[in-house]
Scaffold this motif. Structure first.
Motif, short mmCIF file in Angstrom:
data_model
loop_
_atom_site.label_atom_id
_atom_site.label_comp_id
_atom_site.label_asym_id
_atom_site.label_seq_id
_atom_site.Cartn_x
_atom_site.Cartn_y
_atom_site.Cartn_z
N LEU A 30 43.21 34.84 55.06
CA LEU A 30 41.68 35.08 56.31
C LEU A 30 40.86 33.02 55.92
CD1 LEU A 30 40.19 38.02 53.63
CD2 LEU A 30 40.64 38.02 55.77
N ALA A 31 42.34 32.61 56.02
CA ALA A 31 42.02 31.03 56.35
C ALA A 31 41.13 30.78 54.75
CB ALA A 31 41.94 30.97 57.51
N ARG A 32 40.81 30.76 53.52
CA ARG A 32 39.57 30.76 52.61
C ARG A 32 40.64 29.72 51.70
NH1 ARG A 32 37.15 35.28 54.82
NH2 ARG A 32 35.55 34.96 55.86
N VAL A 37 36.89 33.13 48.30
CA VAL A 37 37.44 34.43 47.81
C VAL A 37 36.32 34.81 46.34
CG1 VAL A 37 38.97 36.14 47.99
CG2 VAL A 37 39.20 34.68 49.43
N SER A 38 36.67 34.35 45.41
CA SER A 38 36.40 34.55 44.12
C SER A 38 34.82 34.78 44.27
CB SER A 38 37.08 33.78 42.75
OG SER A 38 36.91 33.88 42.05
N ALA A 39 35.17 33.91 44.66
CA ALA A 39 33.18 33.84 44.86
C ALA A 39 32.18 35.02 45.83
CB ALA A 39 32.70 32.36 45.54
N GLN A 40 33.66 35.59 46.79
CA GLN A 40 32.87 36.51 46.98
C GLN A 40 33.06 37.95 46.17
OE1 GLN A 40 35.53 36.16 51.29
NE2 GLN A 40 33.35 35.90 51.97
N LYS A 42 33.12 37.97 43.09
CA LYS A 42 31.50 37.65 42.23
C LYS A 42 30.51 37.94 42.99
CE LYS A 42 29.18 36.10 38.75
NZ LYS A 42 28.26 37.51 38.43
N LYS A 43 29.98 37.81 44.29
CA LYS A 43 28.93 38.19 45.19
C LYS A 43 28.70 39.80 45.24
CE LYS A 43 26.30 37.77 49.69
NZ LYS A 43 26.57 36.45 50.48
N LEU A 44 29.90 40.16 45.64
CA LEU A 44 29.74 41.79 45.86
C LEU A 44 29.39 42.52 44.37
CD1 LEU A 44 30.62 44.37 47.94
CD2 LEU A 44 33.08 44.06 47.08
N GLU A 45 30.31 42.02 43.45
CA GLU A 45 29.93 42.62 42.00
C GLU A 45 28.84 42.39 41.82
OE1 GLU A 45 34.11 43.16 39.45
OE2 GLU A 45 32.69 41.25 39.31
#
Length: 107
Positions: A30-32, A37-40, A42-45
């Motif tokens: 995803l070019a990140r 991605v880890s922060a994303q 955490k945001k989803l949780e």
């Protein structure tokens, strides 16, 4: 109950990480950065209000809530991609191979 609007970009990272078996590989795809991605995740949780992953040995596995979220995330992403295609029009993808004989008849 307060309504939650899930971020599809975050869901795409979640689904990609699960499908590839690694969130580091998902970050590359995803070019990140891996930390992004880890922060994303955490945001989803946080948005879901429950853990979606749990540690298992050196890796992560889905919780029951994670399994449920994965199914919905796939459906939402599929619908999103379908809508994008419908309003933008169909764009062709793929390769075309052309086969030809080596020798042609001489005149």
């Amino acid at each position: 109950m307060q309504r939650v609007t899930f971020d599809l970009d975050v869901m795409r990272s979640f689904v990609t990480g699960i499908e590839l078996g690694s969130f580091a590989k998902a970050a590359d795809r995803l070019a990140r950065s891996t930390s992004a991605v880890s922060a994303q995740l955490k945001k989803l949780e946080d948005q879901a209000g429950t853990p979606l992953l749990r540690k298992s040995g050196r890796g992560m596995v889905l919780t029951d809530a994670g399994e449920t979220m994965l199914g919905y995330a796939r459906r939402l992403l599929e619908l999103n991609d379908e809508a994008a295609t419908a309003v933008r029009g169909v764009q062709l993808e793929g390769r075309v191979r052309l086969g030809m004989q080596e020798d042609f008849g001489e005149n």
